[in-house]
Design a protein around this motif. Structure first.
Motif, mmCIF file in Angstrom:
data_model
loop_
_atom_site.group_PDB
_atom_site.id
_atom_site.type_symbol
_atom_site.label_atom_id
_atom_site.label_comp_id
_atom_site.label_asym_id
_atom_site.label_seq_id
_atom_site.Cartn_x
_atom_site.Cartn_y
_atom_site.Cartn_z
ATOM 1 N N VAL A 461 0.744 -1.140 -0.057
ATOM 2 C CA VAL A 461 0.133 -0.074 -0.035
ATOM 3 C C VAL A 461 0.778 1.134 0.106
ATOM 4 N N LEU A 462 2.091 1.291 0.669
ATOM 5 C CA LEU A 462 2.758 2.410 0.703
ATOM 6 C C LEU A 462 3.587 2.901 -0.427
ATOM 7 N N GLU A 463 3.916 1.557 -0.993
ATOM 8 C CA GLU A 463 4.778 1.710 -2.288
ATOM 9 C C GLU A 463 4.040 2.123 -3.411
ATOM 10 N N SER A 464 2.618 1.984 -3.274
ATOM 11 C CA SER A 464 1.853 2.097 -4.284
ATOM 12 C C SER A 464 1.284 3.407 -4.582
ATOM 13 N N TYR A 465 1.855 4.261 -3.904
ATOM 14 C CA TYR A 465 1.544 5.936 -3.618
ATOM 15 C C TYR A 465 2.437 6.356 -4.998
ATOM 16 N N VAL A 466 1.533 7.143 -5.678
ATOM 17 C CA VAL A 466 1.942 7.992 -6.924
ATOM 18 C C VAL A 466 1.739 9.584 -6.651
ATOM 19 N N PRO A 467 3.095 10.227 -6.738
ATOM 20 C CA PRO A 467 3.198 11.627 -6.395
ATOM 21 C C PRO A 467 2.203 12.375 -7.417
ATOM 22 N N PRO A 468 1.828 13.471 -6.842
ATOM 23 C CA PRO A 468 0.870 14.270 -7.846
ATOM 24 C C PRO A 468 1.843 14.997 -8.992
ATOM 25 N N GLU A 469 1.391 15.507 -9.931
ATOM 26 C CA GLU A 469 2.199 16.134 -10.947
ATOM 27 C C GLU A 469 2.791 17.359 -10.383
ATOM 28 N N GLU A 470 2.093 18.349 -9.894
ATOM 29 C CA GLU A 470 2.316 19.562 -9.506
ATOM 30 C C GLU A 470 2.600 19.470 -8.073
ATOM 31 N N GLU A 471 3.951 19.809 -7.474
ATOM 32 C CA GLU A 471 4.132 20.001 -5.935
ATOM 33 C C GLU A 471 3.239 20.762 -5.141
ATOM 34 N N ARG A 472 2.698 20.326 -4.159
ATOM 35 C CA ARG A 472 1.752 21.296 -3.255
ATOM 36 C C ARG A 472 2.554 21.780 -2.076
ATOM 37 N N VAL A 473 2.370 22.808 -1.592
ATOM 38 C CA VAL A 473 2.896 23.673 -0.579
ATOM 39 C C VAL A 473 2.324 22.819 0.872
ATOM 40 N N GLN A 474 3.338 22.380 1.553
ATOM 41 C CA GLN A 474 2.867 21.510 2.690
ATOM 42 C C GLN A 474 3.498 22.125 3.958
ATOM 43 N N PRO A 475 3.254 21.971 5.115
ATOM 44 C CA PRO A 475 3.753 22.554 6.274
ATOM 45 C C PRO A 475 4.805 21.798 6.745
ATOM 46 N N VAL A 476 4.884 20.502 6.251
ATOM 47 C CA VAL A 476 5.836 19.323 6.384
ATOM 48 C C VAL A 476 6.290 18.691 5.381
ATOM 49 N N GLN A 477 7.613 18.094 5.549
ATOM 50 C CA GLN A 477 8.126 17.215 4.467
ATOM 51 C C GLN A 477 7.868 15.791 4.531
ATOM 52 N N TRP A 478 7.409 15.199 3.427
ATOM 53 C CA TRP A 478 7.555 13.715 3.546
ATOM 54 C C TRP A 478 8.333 12.979 2.880
ATOM 55 N N VAL A 479 9.406 12.043 3.688
ATOM 56 C CA VAL A 479 10.501 11.683 3.059
ATOM 57 C C VAL A 479 10.624 10.194 3.222
ATOM 58 N N THR A 480 10.816 9.572 1.772
ATOM 59 C CA THR A 480 10.608 7.994 1.725
ATOM 60 C C THR A 480 12.087 7.648 2.419
ATOM 61 N N ALA A 481 11.992 6.407 3.034
ATOM 62 C CA ALA A 481 13.181 6.222 3.799
ATOM 63 C C ALA A 481 14.016 5.268 2.961
ATOM 64 N N THR A 482 15.503 5.512 3.315
ATOM 65 C CA THR A 482 16.594 5.060 2.513
ATOM 66 C C THR A 482 16.479 3.683 2.696
ATOM 67 N N SER A 483 17.328 2.915 1.947
ATOM 68 C CA SER A 483 17.567 1.448 1.943
ATOM 69 C C SER A 483 17.902 0.852 3.197
ATOM 70 N N GLU A 484 18.760 1.674 3.840
ATOM 71 C CA GLU A 484 19.302 1.185 5.349
ATOM 72 C C GLU A 484 18.267 1.267 6.470
ATOM 73 N N GLU A 485 17.456 2.483 6.307
ATOM 74 C CA GLU A 485 16.436 2.780 7.247
ATOM 75 C C GLU A 485 15.269 1.643 6.802
ATOM 76 N N HIS A 486 15.232 1.446 5.506
ATOM 77 C CA HIS A 486 14.128 0.443 5.198
ATOM 78 C C HIS A 486 14.226 -1.101 6.031
ATOM 79 N N SER A 487 15.657 -1.421 5.985
ATOM 80 C CA SER A 487 15.814 -2.511 6.451
ATOM 81 C C SER A 487 15.591 -2.649 7.973
#
Length: 709
Positions: A461-487
């Motif tokens: 479910v988490l990997e099936s996320y498709v980012p929108p075409e235009e970037e929206r202004v948000q009060p926070v930043q969503w960061v995908t985990a690195t491979s080391e964090e993923h492990s």
């Protein structure tokens, strides 16, 4: 008083005299003899009225020119009256009215007003003056004010000065006669001087010698009434003054005895052998005892005098302190407040509210079953998976540990590199995801525990996320985990600008809310996991936010500041309620699974229970803990709630909420759970119930997590 009338002749006629001289006796209606007595009386009456003063007249005045041409004779002796028509001239008109002493209203509907001596009608004078004519006459006629109308003839008559004076005197309440002196010295017949002759020489009545039958009857009635007891003889008043003896035994029927609050004065001790003028030798003090008595404080002395011996009663001198002692005794008697304390005979058991016994309210946690050890510092937060199989705990040692609930075995340790302030397991049972607050970030972690299909599906479910075409202004930043964090299990990081205090999930498991330790309008943010989208719901800050919660069923959002809990409707985007916590600083909050009741813990050791349907003030304030409350929690299925405090205890209460709106919730404390050791003045930092079993978990400052079952 009626107005006297003015007659143009020198002497005036009285009403009664007019009837005498009106010729009625000539008309044959009355005999001469019968009128003679009247004439005498009228003459007397006329003389009484005084010299030339007009008498009081019955009816209105009457007069014509012909009327008073000759004066009537003044016959003081009451002799026969000469004929008044002797000197009448034939051309004079006499319109004397002969109707007699009748009300003149009887003639008001007729054109005439009576009959003259010939029996002809006397017609009313034509009065067709309107208001204007009357007013002009009033202005032009100088005698208008002294003109009156004769009711017997309807003619207008002008009053003389003497008659006007008489009217004025009578109006002032004075005597009609000018020469009458009302203040003449009175002659008292019955003086203190004994007279030789009696005042009256009338012989005594015959009836004064005969006993009266009426009086006899009255007396017999009174005697009968006295015998029957209907008439009580009056008691003579006792003039002897009453004295109250303060020293006597009080009669309970006396006024003071009947008085409820009256306490009789304490009696003085009766004199004993010491007071005797010749006491036995063992009562006399030796020299040493006398010296010791003198050195003692007056209040400490057993006796306030020294016993002394005299050979006889005549040799006893006057007691020097007698007046002083009497005075002190009197002061004691009337200055000492003697009041009976009203004791209410109430059984203390009756004052305790009738609550059910705890054993009737089972099940609830009673004993410590397991201790989860492994953290090296205080454990701030706990969360249980929706299945109740796994437990996550966050600590100040920078790690999050995942435990198996039944065995207390640590399944996984996740180092996060900072103090874990809050942890929340996603309530959706089809998702295996944990949100962890570390410093300025929220880590979304898949612990990979339990069902492989479940945590595999969560990753998909988490990997099936498709980012929108235009970037929206948000009060926070969503960061995908690195491979080391993923492990290590970290899937997403939501980076905030300030340090975080709390994270909480919505019941559906897609949205979560975070609280930032900041006083701006960016304190509370709501995030959507599936769209990786965050928003700030509030335009302005309402104070320092302590914690937030989503309503379990309805689209409501609870925000607790220091003193208030605000309830917002997320659909309508408006404030629906503002609850007053009645405490100084709210620390934690929990919502009943039905959603109509809220509990708030506070740092001033109170727990406030709110019934949202009832009031915005607490339904009940519970003060069971001695120190600050750190955490409160409701059980999802059982009617239980728990509170953890810095005094190291967890108090479990039965909180039954009824479907009947007329019945108030039943709150009964059922168990105090102890076990945590106090560390750095901190006790229990978090409590949470197992989702299905009546078990409660608590985390403490001693670095342990304990399970009570």
């Amino acid at each position: 008083m009626e107005q006297p009338l003015e007659l143009e002749s020198d002497d005036d006629l009285t009403d009664s005299e007019e009837s005498v001289y009106s010729g009625l006796e000539d008309s044959g209606s009355d005999s001469t003899n019968s009128s003679a007595g009247e004439e005498e009386e009228d003459e007397e009456e006329r003389e009484e009225h005084g010299n030339g003063a007009a008498p009081e007249v019955k009816g209105a005045p009457r007069k014509s020119k012909a009327l008073g041409a000759d004066p009537p004779p003044k016959d003081s002796e009451g002799l026969s009256v000469p004929d008044e028509y002797e000197e009448d001239s034939s051309d004079e008109e006499d319109i004397r009215n002969t109707v007699g002493n009748i009300p003149m209203e009887w003639y008001q509907d007729f054109p005439h007003i009576g009959y003259d001596l010939e029996g002809k009608r006397i017609y009313k004078p034509i009065r067709n003056k309107d208001e204007l004519d009357k007013f002009l006459e009033k202005m032009e006629n100088p005698d208008y004010w002294r003109t009156v109308q004769d009711k017997m003839t309807g003619a207008d008559i002008k009053l003389t000065d003497e008659q006007v004076d008489l009217v004025h005197r009578l109006q002032k309440g004075q005597f009609g006669d000018v020469h009458f002196n009302p203040y003449e010295p009175a002659i008292d017949f019955f003086t203190h001087e004994v007279m030789i002759h009696p005042v009256t020489n009338r012989p005594a009545d015959k009836r004064s010698f005969i006993p009266s039958l009426i009086e006899k009857e009255k007396v017999s009635k009174l005697v009968h009434a006295i015998k029957m007891g209907w008439i009580k003889p009056r008691k003579p008043k006792e003039d002897t003054p009453t004295y109250y003896d303060l020293w006597a035994h009080e009669d309970p029927n006396s006024i003071l005895g009947r008085h409820k609050m009256h306490v009789p004065a304490p009696k003085m001790k009766l004199p004993g052998h010491e007071e005797s003028y010749n006491p036995p030798p063992e009562y006399l003090l030796s020299e040493e005892e006398k010296l010791a008595w003198e050195q003692q404080e007056p209040a400490e002395r057993r006796l306030n005098f020294v016993p002394q011996q005299y050979r006889c009663l005549r040799a006893v001198p006057a007691y020097p302190r007698f007046i002083h002692e009497r005075f002190e005794r009197c002061l004691d008697l009337y200055l000492c407040p003697r009041q009976r304390k009203m004791r209410v005979n109430v059984d203390p058991e009756d004052l305790i509210p009738k609550l059910p016994k705890p054993r009737d309210l089972q099940p609830f946690p009673t004993t410590q079953a397991l201790v989860y050890r492994g953290h090296s510092s205080l454990v701030r937060c706990l969360s249980v998976s929706p299945s109740g199989q796994w437990l996550a705990s966050g600590s100040d040692d920078g790690t999050v540990r995942f435990w198996e609930v039944c065995t207390a075995r640590c399944m996984k340790t996740l180092p996060v590199g900072g103090v874990v302030k809050s942890i929340a397991w996603n309530p959706n049972p089809t998702v295996c995801l944990v949100a962890i607050c570390v410093e300025q970030s929220v880590l979304l972690v898949n612990p990979c525990l339990g069902d492989k299909l479940l945590y595999g599906a969560t990753d998909q479910v988490l990997e099936s996320y498709v980012p929108p075409e235009e970037e929206r202004v948000q009060p926070v930043q969503w960061v995908t985990a690195t491979s080391e964090e993923h492990s290590r299990g970290i899937r997403l990081t939501v980076q905030h600008s300030k340090a975080l205090k709390q994270v909480t999930w919505h019941g559906k498991g897609d949205y979560f809310a975070t609280v930032v330790a900041d006083n701006s309008n960016m304190q509370v943010l709501i995030h959507q996991t599936s769209k990786r989208w965050s928003q700030n719901p509030f335009r302005k800050s309402k104070g320092l936010v302590q914690c937030v919660l989503f309503h379990p069923i309805r689209p409501y959002f609870f925000v607790a500041t220091q003193r208030y809990v605000r309830v917002y409707n997320l659909l309508k985007q408006e404030l629906t309620k503002k609850l007053m916590a009645n405490c100084k600083w709210v620390s934690s909050m929990a919502i009943h699974p039905a959603g109509d009741n809220v509990i708030c813990g506070s740092y001033d050791s109170k727990l406030a229970w709110f019934d949202l349907d009832l009031s915005t003030r607490p339904y009940q304030l519970l003060r069971h803990h001695r120190k600050a409350l750190r955490s409160v929690a409701f059980h999802k299925h059982y009617p239980l709630f728990a509170s953890g405090s810095d005094d190291g205890t967890v108090i479990v209460c039965h909180g039954m909420v009824y479907n009947d709106l007329l019945q108030n919730p039943l709150l009964v404390p059922v168990k105090v759970l102890k076990g945590h050791a106090l560390t750095l003045d901190l006790g229990v930092l978090d409590v949470i119930f197992h989702p299905t079993q009546p078990w409660v978990f608590s985390s403490g400052a001693d670095g342990t997590v304990r399970l009570y079952t």
